[in-house]
Design an enzyme around this catalytic site. Sequence first.
Site, PDB file in Angstrom:
ATOM      1  N   CYS A 145      -3.235  11.796  25.720  1.00 43.32           N
ATOM      2  CA  CYS A 145      -4.141  11.545  24.601  1.00 43.32           C
ATOM      3  C   CYS A 145      -4.017  10.084  24.188  1.00 43.32           C
ATOM      4  O   CYS A 145      -2.912   9.536  24.113  1.00 43.32           O
ATOM      5  CB  CYS A 145      -3.811  12.447  23.420  1.00 43.32           C
ATOM      6  SG  CYS A 145      -4.925  12.198  22.011  1.00 43.32           S
ATOM      7  N   ASP A 277     -15.228   7.489  18.644  1.00 44.35           N
ATOM      8  CA  ASP A 277     -13.898   7.986  18.959  1.00 44.35           C
ATOM      9  C   ASP A 277     -13.380   7.201  20.167  1.00 44.35           C
ATOM     10  O   ASP A 277     -14.144   6.586  20.903  1.00 44.35           O
ATOM     11  CB  ASP A 277     -13.957   9.483  19.283  1.00 44.35           C
ATOM     12  CG  ASP A 277     -12.605  10.175  19.134  1.00 44.35           C
ATOM     13  OD1 ASP A 277     -11.619   9.485  18.845  1.00 44.35           O
ATOM     14  OD2 ASP A 277     -12.554  11.394  19.315  1.00 44.35           O
ATOM     15  N   ASN A 278     -12.075   7.208  20.351  1.00 47.28           N
ATOM     16  CA  ASN A 278     -11.457   6.592  21.526  1.00 47.28           C
ATOM     17  C   ASN A 278     -11.811   5.115  21.669  1.00 47.28           C
ATOM     18  O   ASN A 278     -12.310   4.670  22.703  1.00 47.28           O
ATOM     19  CB  ASN A 278     -11.838   7.373  22.785  1.00 47.28           C
ATOM     20  CG  ASN A 278     -11.277   8.780  22.771  1.00 47.28           C
ATOM     21  OD1 ASN A 278     -10.142   8.997  22.358  1.00 47.28           O
ATOM     22  ND2 ASN A 278     -12.074   9.750  23.175  1.00 47.28           N
TER      23      ASN A 278
END
Length: 869
Positions: A145, A277-278
């Site tokens: 992650c 996100d990310n």
Amino acid sequence: MEVHSSSAMRAPEPKTAFQLPPSPPYTVRDPPSGAESESDYSGPACRVDETPDNHVQRDPRLIRLTGIHPFNVEAPLSDLYDEGFITSKDLHYVRNHGPVPRVADEEIMDWKFTVEGMVEMPVTMTLRDLIQDYDQVTYPITLVCAGNRRKEQNVVRKTKGFSWGAAGVSTALWTGVALSDLLMRAVPRRGARYVCFEGADKLPNGYYGTSVKLNWALDPNRGIMVAYKMNGETLHPDHGKPLRIVIPGQIGGRSVKWLTRIVVTSEPSDNWYHIYDNRVLPTMISPEASADLPDTWKDDRYAIYDLNTNSATCYPAHDEEVSLTAGRETYKFRGYAYAGGGKRVTRLEVTLDRGRTWILANLDYPEDQYRLAPENETLYGGRLDLSWREACFCWCFWDLDIPISQLKEADDVMIRAMDDSMMVQPRDMYWSVLGMMNNPWYRVVIHKEGDHLRFEHPTQPALMPGGWMDRVKKAGGNLTNGFWGEKVSGEEETVVEQEAEKDICMVNENIKREISIDELRKHDGEDQPWFVLNGQVYDGTKFLEGHPGGAASIIGAAGQDVTEEFMTIHSENAKAMMPTYHIGTLDATSLKLLSEVLPGPDSTSPRPIFLQSKVWSKAVLTEKTQISSDTKIFSFALDHEAQLVGLPVGQHLMLRLRDPATREAIIRAYTPISEGSEAGRLHVLVKIYYDTADRKGGRMTQALDAIPVGECVEFKGPVGKFEYLGRGRCSVGGRERRVRKFVMVCAGSGITPIFQVLRAVMKDREDETRCLVLDGNRVEEDILCKEELDDIARMDGEKCELVYTLTRPGPGWKGLKGRMDRVLFESKVGAPPGDGQALVLICGPEPMEKSVQEIFTGMGWKDEDLLFF
């Protein structure tokens, strides 16, 4: 082929013949027909029946990072390391943004997905087709992650992400089909540059999706695959059952689960989750500032693809003790390391003097044993196609025996890894707003305590206390000073001031009473409503009349833990009032019981009324109707066609969405425009405040606008201190009042509660209440529900007067012009009647409401005659 358990975790000697590395601590079988029933699950079972994921079995050892739902977890770091190279499905980390799609075993082979977009031959196929028509491969792949080790960043300064420890990493044997085979069958067109993936998980901002570059997807050395087995078994629901993308060397967020679409495009994905996100935004951007930078979020330079080099110490474990009197000469430090983009970790260095000198640790690469497999060797039905491949897909392990005598003299042990591009882990943290890709040196502190040494890791995951970073911060140390929070010479004069955290005391510190759950539940109704915030118990009785949301809001909270709702929608002033109502602390046993006893799923028997005061109810978004450039009617289907909303005239309901990245609740109050007699449907008119270059838009309205048709939204209610009972009777704060005339002042979407009351008055021919509606806007397009308002006014011109005024009228406008000011109110409203039977209803932007209040009180109106929705 069968793989058996082995206790030899890592053999340092080189292998000269093919030998499988140690397997997980259970036997894995090749399931028949590629599918194995969930009933064969043999790991420790843990169900949470109150969540949408009640069909998923989970290991109770996993550490929950985001509460009960959604399921985001990591294993205890020692347990993860002890499993060895391959991680079982029981302890593999999980990152879920929402509910896990439910797929029955008998439906697995019929699961459909598409390959579409900029291709010559679009394809729709089933999992059965994928298995029958394509070559199968099996690769060991480490997934990580992007938030791994984020807790360290959150201790320094809170990010927008939840607190991963150092176990957001796992490795499994994945079986499936090379993505390049699918793409070459579909034939990408000239100009195609990206491959987008979309899953079946329905989320507040659409389905989860992302993209990678097409040339990566076509490169066999990258190893991107469409997988349907994990360690020889059908994918576990948390890991994508029945089909997912697996991308070696890149962050886990690119490996989309529950795969439904593969889309070839010329541009990166425009999916909300790909954009917001990310990403690693520049370190100077704060969480507050990030909300005003849509172009920054969309800048693909800040998107994360390949993992950075990282490592962690697993043994000694946090708070592990080593005796100084047992005659032990050395202690073996052990841990993991990984790199990204196919790079290999080439060295792991250890320092006991804060970087002045370094020692090389031993490295072990279990992945290399798979490269020795004979040609055409298969595992779990897939070819072990690794012998030619230079790219590294997996983590490696390091160890170093350190003399106890050296540990006694050292204050800490720090490690850093380097990959084959000579990129080395940095000494210091690069903080960013999402808290991703955290990879500074991993530091374990050594405490000398009597006859033993105690080791302390940087943090503990989730909200678990512990770790030297948490200890240093609580003691007032500066974690950004470059010396791990420890004071250095001259720092008193040059100390960096840490960001102040707002800490509003919500308890009466003089109250020491402990309250049991049984006592709490005796006060779960209208008589003395008690509720829980952050484990503290409050009595809302004294505020039933004064609460702006009406008594129903407090009564609806009675007997429940309403921390999330309260903290989301209440101001700092409201929080500062709470010590007045604080009566005690819920005892530890009761607090645990309260968290476990959540409202269960709705009964299978149909409810006649949709809204419930204590439980959030879901309705499916069925349609979005554009009313103006920035206004839409959102239509929702209730549980069944005969179900009524259950909202009294003049009251409102609460609508809840969740931020997909942080899972923080977004809750706002709305008054629907649906009639109370309408069954099976709910219509909510919403003005959407979009982000602009000058201002931040509305968090809720933009999130609601992004939800696709077919998604669920949660509702609760009713709430509000005003209710129109009909024929001049209304209830204000629980007290009945007679009204002969309503003065209704509104602007923009503030028309919705006004519209509800006006419609109820006008549709009842026996109701003699008179209504004066004053609706102020900028341009004619901003007058919402104008056609409906005009139709209502035409019912009885004596009973209803409708006045519009615009500040920026067009050339064809024939109504009033200008703001709603004192001149307008004096001419249309004037002084209050002497009988006290007039009530002013006000709803609109805050500046308008303040202006109306000042003007009306200046004209002699009393505060009790002014009601703000």
